[in-house]
Design a protein around this motif. Structure first.
Motif, PDB file in Angstrom:
ATOM      1  N   GLN A 280     -51.082  -1.948  60.837  1.00 37.72           N
ATOM      2  CA  GLN A 280     -50.003  -1.755  59.903  1.00 37.72           C
ATOM      3  C   GLN A 280     -50.243  -2.884  58.987  1.00 37.72           C
ATOM      4  OE1 GLN A 280     -46.406  -1.810  62.417  1.00 37.72           O
ATOM      5  NE2 GLN A 280     -46.484   0.271  62.895  1.00 37.72           N
ATOM      6  N   GLU A 281     -50.583  -3.906  59.560  1.00 34.98           N
ATOM      7  CA  GLU A 281     -50.974  -5.064  58.419  1.00 34.98           C
ATOM      8  C   GLU A 281     -52.006  -4.970  57.559  1.00 34.98           C
ATOM      9  OE1 GLU A 281     -52.029  -8.573  60.958  1.00 34.98           O
ATOM     10  OE2 GLU A 281     -49.877  -8.599  61.859  1.00 34.98           O
ATOM     11  N   LYS A 282     -52.783  -4.234  57.754  1.00 35.31           N
ATOM     12  CA  LYS A 282     -53.813  -3.769  57.052  1.00 35.31           C
ATOM     13  C   LYS A 282     -53.378  -2.922  55.849  1.00 35.31           C
ATOM     14  CE  LYS A 282     -57.859  -5.032  59.728  1.00 35.31           C
ATOM     15  NZ  LYS A 282     -59.115  -5.022  60.419  1.00 35.31           N
ATOM     16  N   VAL A 283     -52.662  -1.994  56.294  1.00 34.08           N
ATOM     17  CA  VAL A 283     -52.192  -1.017  55.464  1.00 34.08           C
ATOM     18  C   VAL A 283     -50.998  -1.732  54.364  1.00 34.08           C
ATOM     19  CG1 VAL A 283     -50.596   1.052  55.180  1.00 34.08           C
ATOM     20  CG2 VAL A 283     -52.155   0.897  56.860  1.00 34.08           C
ATOM     21  N   GLY A 284     -50.283  -2.658  54.754  1.00 34.48           N
ATOM     22  CA  GLY A 284     -49.465  -3.570  54.066  1.00 34.48           C
ATOM     23  C   GLY A 284     -50.195  -4.196  52.811  1.00 34.48           C
ATOM     24  N   ALA A 285     -51.615  -4.799  53.301  1.00 35.53           N
ATOM     25  CA  ALA A 285     -52.519  -5.458  52.344  1.00 35.53           C
ATOM     26  C   ALA A 285     -52.778  -4.589  51.299  1.00 35.53           C
ATOM     27  CB  ALA A 285     -53.404  -6.218  53.089  1.00 35.53           C
ATOM     28  N   ALA A 286     -53.441  -3.417  51.915  1.00 34.71           N
ATOM     29  CA  ALA A 286     -54.033  -2.409  50.963  1.00 34.71           C
ATOM     30  C   ALA A 286     -52.795  -1.836  50.216  1.00 34.71           C
ATOM     31  CB  ALA A 286     -54.442  -1.141  51.609  1.00 34.71           C
ATOM     32  N   HIS A 287     -51.646  -1.703  50.640  1.00 32.31           N
ATOM     33  CA  HIS A 287     -50.606  -1.231  49.360  1.00 32.31           C
ATOM     34  C   HIS A 287     -50.276  -2.280  48.281  1.00 32.31           C
ATOM     35  CE1 HIS A 287     -46.926   0.948  48.280  1.00 32.31           C
ATOM     36  NE2 HIS A 287     -46.468  -0.273  48.361  1.00 32.31           N
ATOM     37  N   ALA A 288     -50.276  -3.350  48.656  1.00 32.67           N
ATOM     38  CA  ALA A 288     -50.145  -4.649  47.828  1.00 32.67           C
ATOM     39  C   ALA A 288     -51.200  -4.813  46.750  1.00 32.67           C
ATOM     40  CB  ALA A 288     -49.847  -5.937  48.628  1.00 32.67           C
ATOM     41  N   ALA A 289     -52.317  -4.556  47.473  1.00 37.76           N
ATOM     42  CA  ALA A 289     -53.492  -4.350  46.445  1.00 37.76           C
ATOM     43  C   ALA A 289     -53.432  -3.183  45.500  1.00 37.76           C
ATOM     44  CB  ALA A 289     -54.872  -4.177  47.068  1.00 37.76           C
ATOM     45  N   PHE A 290     -52.973  -2.126  45.727  1.00 38.58           N
ATOM     46  CA  PHE A 290     -52.632  -0.783  45.087  1.00 38.58           C
ATOM     47  C   PHE A 290     -51.761  -1.125  43.987  1.00 38.58           C
ATOM     48  CE2 PHE A 290     -49.654   2.489  44.458  1.00 38.58           C
ATOM     49  CZ  PHE A 290     -50.415   3.332  43.625  1.00 38.58           C
ATOM     50  N   LEU A 291     -50.692  -1.851  44.057  1.00 42.75           N
ATOM     51  CA  LEU A 291     -49.683  -2.212  43.392  1.00 42.75           C
ATOM     52  C   LEU A 291     -50.251  -2.785  41.971  1.00 42.75           C
ATOM     53  CD1 LEU A 291     -46.500  -3.098  45.322  1.00 42.75           C
ATOM     54  CD2 LEU A 291     -47.173  -0.705  44.225  1.00 42.75           C
ATOM     55  N   GLN A 292     -51.279  -3.763  42.210  1.00 43.08           N
ATOM     56  CA  GLN A 292     -52.029  -4.520  41.057  1.00 43.08           C
ATOM     57  C   GLN A 292     -53.045  -3.485  40.544  1.00 43.08           C
ATOM     58  OE1 GLN A 292     -53.327  -8.526  42.127  1.00 43.08           O
ATOM     59  NE2 GLN A 292     -52.023  -8.406  44.045  1.00 43.08           N
ATOM     60  N   TRP A 293     -54.000  -2.877  41.415  1.00 45.17           N
ATOM     61  CA  TRP A 293     -55.228  -1.886  40.880  1.00 45.17           C
ATOM     62  C   TRP A 293     -54.696  -1.057  39.900  1.00 45.17           C
ATOM     63  CZ3 TRP A 293     -59.909  -2.874  40.295  1.00 45.17           C
ATOM     64  CH2 TRP A 293     -60.962  -2.003  40.586  1.00 45.17           C
ATOM     65  N   ARG A 294     -53.762  -0.293  40.383  1.00 49.80           N
ATOM     66  CA  ARG A 294     -53.244   0.835  39.605  1.00 49.80           C
ATOM     67  C   ARG A 294     -53.195   0.524  37.988  1.00 49.80           C
ATOM     68  NH1 ARG A 294     -46.718   1.801  41.229  1.00 49.80           N
ATOM     69  NH2 ARG A 294     -45.975  -0.273  40.778  1.00 49.80           N
ATOM     70  N   MET A 295     -52.660  -0.827  37.816  1.00 57.65           N
ATOM     71  CA  MET A 295     -52.402  -1.156  36.537  1.00 57.65           C
ATOM     72  C   MET A 295     -53.802  -1.678  35.497  1.00 57.65           C
ATOM     73  SD  MET A 295     -49.470  -0.530  36.332  1.00 57.65           S
ATOM     74  CE  MET A 295     -49.206  -1.008  34.639  1.00 57.65           C
ATOM     75  N   VAL A 296     -55.057  -1.758  36.620  1.00 55.38           N
ATOM     76  CA  VAL A 296     -56.084  -2.049  35.853  1.00 55.38           C
ATOM     77  C   VAL A 296     -56.726  -0.739  35.151  1.00 55.38           C
ATOM     78  CG1 VAL A 296     -58.626  -2.613  36.197  1.00 55.38           C
ATOM     79  CG2 VAL A 296     -56.665  -3.721  37.494  1.00 55.38           C
TER      80      VAL A 296
END
Length: 499
Positions: A46-62
């Motif tokens: 769950q922690e790793k999914v949370g980290a991936a989700h936080a990364a997605f919120l930034q990556w989608r704007m690149v």
């Protein structure tokens, strides 16, 4: 043999981050221990999914072309480390070395495809029925993509998903097979090297690696922050994952059972057919999702083809997959060898005549067997069951309609092929009334697929599509946009507002 620690070190993979006493990594080549790893708890997943989700919120704007640059850099890392990673694939899964190298080449190829794709995430412009309006569709990044991969393609399957997902703006959480976690550790290290070269635009957590078994997979599948689960493996596993995903209406992308067939027609080039049959049936010791399992041979050519196959099968070199000249390596473990022997026993009970299939002693360990050619009186029950081992069942047929019906009669529907020089037979096989599989080839075996074509199957094969064509759409969400560029707002007839 170069040690796993040396290979990982050469790729700058810090295995110390993963060492523990939970999961023993055993080489199918000789049964020797390669490493012992710790597994993640459901809470850590769950922690790793949370980290991936936080990364997605930034990556989608690149911007997408910029995202493609990261995939390009990753492809460069794979090119520089192809020999090392390919060898590690062989050591961990038992593939012959050329197949290990070929798997890494597939990773490189999908990176090239995804780099170009990053500039081609096109939507449609749609004619509106309303004056002064324009409609269009826009494709947006989807979110966290979970990738669950199997032992037989320990790195290529992840790359088919991940390269597209990263280019599309998603983050990825990967749970590799418990039988092949070391290659995943190496790939994660190579991707982190690419991220370091890429710079700050690549957020930490973009690629996450989960080591563990069914409980880790369940935690990943059940997490509501994961909108897409892409899973490769057995049909049994796929159905379990599908049920869990359905509870929360998540998307799934499956590549499951194969049980693939080939038809050899009266006009077939028998030399070409023989080479394709042997490569498709015995490659990776029959442990491919696209391995040839069922062979339907027309009566007119059976007496010429079968003796050729028996001669070739009897002479196939079985041995250490690292040795030059070996064509057939080991089965993944003892359970696979036992499953093969049980399948052959059942085939005999159903009237089959077995050629080969006996266990072979290679060195001091490992589980090896000679590929089996089994002449069956008809397509009996055992042929409806896919055994992940080098067993090829052969049935004779009289008409093309019979052969197509047998091809389609099993639950699985991944790949199929026909060997013929008759254009009508070829076209019939590829038509809506022909093969019901996701792949239908003419004069090429069912095993293997190019990056440019979407890869996946029908029926119990899962119906999913990875890799090429428009498979990228599975990793994105579509929005329909309407723009009113007129000075009027169209309202329902007879309704007006005084403002």
């Amino acid at each position: 043999m170069q040690s796993v620690a040396q290979l990982l070190s050469a790729m700058q993979a810090d295995i110390g981050r993963y060492l523990g006493n939970d999961l023993a990594c055993i080489s199918p080549i000789d049964g020797e221990s390669l490493a012992s790893l710790r597994v993640d708890s459901p809470e850590q997943v769950q922690e790793k999914v949370g980290a991936a989700h936080a990364a997605f919120l930034q990556w989608r704007m690149v911007p997408a072309p910029r995202r493609g640059e990261l995939v390009r850099l990753f492809g460069d890392e794979l090119r520089s480390n192809k020999e090392i990673l390919g060898k590690l694939v062989t050591i961990e899964t038992g593939k012959i070395l050329q197949e290990g190298l070929g798997e890494v080449q597939e990773m490189i190829d999908i990176c090239d495809f995804a780099v170009g794709l990053s500039r081609q995430l096109y939507g449609l412009t749609i004619a509106s029925e309303r004056p002064g309006h324009r409609m269009m569709e826009t494709w947006h990044p989807l979110g966290v993509v979970a990738v669950i991969s199997a032992f037989n393609f320990p790195v290529a399957v992840w790359s088919w998903n991940a390269a597209l997902a990263f280019a599309c703006g998603d983050s990825v959480v990967w749970k590799p097979s418990e039988k092949a976690p070391l290659t995943a550790i190496a790939v994660q290290a190579l991707f982190e090297k690419a991220m370091a070269r890429f710079g700050a635009d690549a957020p930490a957590g973009l690629s996450q690696l989960v080591i563990g078994g069914q409980d880790c997979g369940a935690a990943l599948v059940d997490d509501t922050r994961v909108p897409l689960v892409s899973a490769t493996g057995s049909t049994r596993m796929g159905k379990a994952v599908a049920e869990r995903c359905a509870r929360r209406l998540a998307r799934t992308l499956f590549e499951l059972g194969g049980n693939n067939a080939m038809i050899v027609a009266p006009s077939a080039d028998l030399e070409l057919s023989t080479r394709a049959i042997v490569f498709s049936a015995v490659g990776t010791a029959g442990q491919r999702c696209t391995s040839l399992r069922r062979l339907f041979v027309h009566d007119d050519v059976a007496e010429r083809l079968l003796p050729r196959l028996k001669t070739v099968y009897a002479s196939l070199p079985v041995g250490n997959p690292l040795d030059e000249g070996t064509l057939v390596g080991p089965l993944i473990d003892e359970a696979a060898l036992q499953g093969m022997q049980l399948a052959l026993e059942r085939a005999r009970a159903e009237g089959g005549k077995v050629h080969g299939g006996e266990p072979v002693q290679v060195g001091k360990g490992g589980y090896y067997a000679r590929p089996a050619l089994v002449e069956m009186p008809s397509q009996t029950g055992i042929m409806h069951h896919e055994t992940f081992a080098p067993i090829l069942y052969v049935v004779r047929y009289q008409t093309l309609e019979q052969a197509i019906a047998m091809n389609n009669a099993v639950a699985q529907g991944l790949s199929s092929s026909i060997f013929t020089t008759d254009v009508r037979e070829a076209e019939r096989f590829m038509s809506a009334g022909g093969s019901d599989c996701g792949i239908a080839n003419v004069n090429i075996g069912p095993s293997g697929a190019e990056i440019g074509g979407a890869f996946g199957g029908e029926k119990d094969s899962g119906g999913g599509r990875e890799s090429g064509s428009d498979a990228w759409k599975a990793y994105m969400r579509r929005a329909t946009n309407t723009v009113n560029y007129s000075d009027a707002l169209p309202l329902a007839q007879g309704i007006r507002f005084d403002i």
